[in-house]
Write an enzyme that holds these catalytic residues in place. Sequence first.
Site, short mmCIF file in Angstrom:
data_model
loop_
_atom_site.label_atom_id
_atom_site.label_comp_id
_atom_site.label_asym_id
_atom_site.label_seq_id
_atom_site.Cartn_x
_atom_site.Cartn_y
_atom_site.Cartn_z
N ARG A 1 0.91 -1.07 0.03
CA ARG A 1 0.02 -0.17 0.11
C ARG A 1 0.88 1.16 -0.09
NH1 ARG A 1 -3.95 1.98 4.83
NH2 ARG A 1 -5.37 3.39 3.70
N HIS B 1 0.11 5.34 -1.47
CA HIS B 1 0.29 6.49 -0.86
C HIS B 1 1.78 7.52 -0.89
CE1 HIS B 1 -3.39 5.58 1.88
NE2 HIS B 1 -3.37 4.67 0.99
N ASN C 1 -3.61 8.13 6.38
CA ASN C 1 -2.54 7.54 6.88
C ASN C 1 -2.72 7.14 8.33
OD1 ASN C 1 -1.91 7.66 4.32
ND2 ASN C 1 -0.23 9.08 4.68
N HIS D 1 -6.58 -4.59 -3.53
CA HIS D 1 -7.20 -4.88 -2.38
C HIS D 1 -7.65 -6.34 -2.44
CE1 HIS D 1 -8.84 -0.38 -1.68
NE2 HIS D 1 -7.45 -0.50 -1.45
C1 HEM Z 1 -8.66 3.79 -5.51
C2 HEM Z 1 -8.43 4.28 -4.43
C3 HEM Z 1 -8.18 3.83 -3.37
C4 HEM Z 1 -8.86 3.93 -2.09
C5 HEM Z 1 -9.98 4.89 -1.94
C6 HEM Z 1 -8.19 3.07 -0.96
C7 HEM Z 1 -8.65 3.26 0.25
C8 HEM Z 1 -8.16 1.89 1.12
C9 HEM Z 1 -8.66 2.11 2.44
C10 HEM Z 1 -9.73 3.01 3.12
C11 HEM Z 1 -8.07 1.00 3.04
C12 HEM Z 1 -8.43 0.50 4.41
C13 HEM Z 1 -7.48 1.41 5.43
C14 HEM Z 1 -8.03 1.06 6.86
O1 HEM Z 1 -9.40 1.02 6.98
O2 HEM Z 1 -7.31 1.49 7.87
C15 HEM Z 1 -7.01 0.39 2.01
C16 HEM Z 1 -6.10 -0.58 2.13
C17 HEM Z 1 -5.39 -1.11 1.43
N1 HEM Z 1 -4.99 -0.49 0.27
FE1 HEM Z 1 -5.97 0.81 -0.76
N2 HEM Z 1 -7.20 2.47 -1.70
C18 HEM Z 1 -7.10 2.82 -3.00
C19 HEM Z 1 -6.36 2.03 -3.87
C20 HEM Z 1 -5.16 1.53 -3.64
C21 HEM Z 1 -4.17 1.45 -4.35
C22 HEM Z 1 -3.70 1.85 -5.88
C23 HEM Z 1 -3.08 0.35 -4.02
C24 HEM Z 1 -2.15 -0.18 -4.14
C25 HEM Z 1 -1.33 -0.31 -5.40
C26 HEM Z 1 -3.91 0.08 -2.65
C27 HEM Z 1 -3.46 -0.67 -1.67
C28 HEM Z 1 -3.98 -0.98 -0.41
C29 HEM Z 1 -3.81 -2.44 0.46
C30 HEM Z 1 -2.77 -3.29 -0.06
C31 HEM Z 1 -4.52 -2.38 1.39
C32 HEM Z 1 -4.35 -3.30 2.72
C33 HEM Z 1 -3.35 -2.80 3.76
C34 HEM Z 1 -3.34 -3.55 4.83
O3 HEM Z 1 -3.94 -4.70 5.14
O4 HEM Z 1 -2.43 -3.07 5.76
N3 HEM Z 1 -5.04 0.70 -2.57
N4 HEM Z 1 -7.22 1.13 1.01
#
Ligand code: HEM
Length: 328
Positions: free
Chosen positions: A58, A62, A90, A189
Amino acid sequence: MLPLPLLLVFLFPFTVADPAVLQPGFYRDSCPQAETIVRDVMRTALIREPRSVASVMRFQFHDCFVNGCDASLLLDDTPTMVGEKLSLSNINSLRSFEVVDELKDALEKVCPGTVSCADIIIMAARDAVALSGGPDWEVKLGRKDSLTASQKDSDDIMPSPRANASFLINLFDKFSLSVKDLVALSGSHSIGQGRCFSIMFRLYNQSGSGKPDPALDPKYREKLDRLCPLGGDENVTGDLDATPQVFDNQYFKDLVAGRGFLNSDETLYTFPDTRAYVGIFSRDQDEFFKAFVEGMIKMGDLQSGRPGEIRYNCRVVNGRPVDILLES
Ligand code: HEM
Ligand SMILES: *[C@@H]1O[C@H](CO)[C@@H](O)[C@H](O)[C@H]1NC(C)=O
Ligand SMILES: *[C@@H]1O[C@H](CO)[C@@H](O)[C@H](O)[C@H]1NC(C)=O
Ligand SMILES: *[C@@H]1O[C@H](CO)[C@@H](O)[C@H](O)[C@H]1NC(C)=O
């Protein structure tokens, strides 16, 4: 025919003056073991805590969206700088920074002062995917680390989990990322977890309606209601798809079934402009993998053109004795 640099200036008039030239195998001579070391440390992290590799992956999103891929994300706050770690998207959410510390320590032992933290994020994100059963690909390297970071810049740019597909299409377009890139990159995701905090509005008050998001499959909603009751601990986490440790196209199958965890996920299926790609990726994993790799490479190309350095410690800029004195 114009010389290439001049041609680039015409094609991309808004690119900044002095971007680093990124290339595969950038450390071939200066640190030939670099990519093997990163892969090995990531493998150890995966065995110790499977989720940690998703958390590290992730970082690429970011980091790269906020002033380019420059490891600005990794800087700890100082008395004179509030960095990105406290930004809305974050805080209490990004995790596994210690894995990056381990990666950096391992690299510093073998090739001191050589491999940038920005490149470490790019290699580690690729390895997270490959080690989880996803595609493997060659990354371009040669980035420099930023000299500063800004909480506000992250707040202004990073999208909310409430975002809808049209908002996300516009946002990604600002970074020259297409609708297909958006849908494919959201497939990240396929691994990892999110907090109840990120879905409470969806479960109980979507768009101020006092009702849940109608796109939610009722069975799945019941499950989420049990995980995230009103008034409960919003730091509790749930899986982003049904196979959170395997990088596959299950995420897209889940979206089709109304089982997307975040609003920003499910909206990709409910909006007409993105829906076709969700369908394609849900049926054809190879198409997803190909588009995902393309998107990650494009996202990795984002650069601010600001001056940089190779940090010795990913959390602090080099040679800032004043800040170090103030901190201790
Ligand atoms: C399209 C827009 C995106 C939004 C709105 C978004 C939003 C989020 C949110 C809200 C979470 C959970 C955070 C939490 O509840 O603490 C999350 C987790 C995650 N995001 Fe995204 N995300 C997006 C795109 C991406 C992209 C482009 C990547 C990587 C290429 C990514 C990789 C991840 C990963 C791997 C997790 C899980 C992290 C963990 O388990 O610690 N996301 N994202
Ligand atoms: C999508 O979100 C934007 C920004 O939050 C909002 O202005 C817009 O009305 C929404 N679009 C639809 C079709 O819901
Ligand atoms: C739902 O959201 C609306 C608009 O944001 C707000 O006015 C209302 O009080 C909320 N309802 C509940 C039950 O939280
Ligand atoms: C989650 O935990 C953090 C620190 O452990 C705390 O500061 C925060 O308020 C909690 N957030 C929610 C949404 O419960």
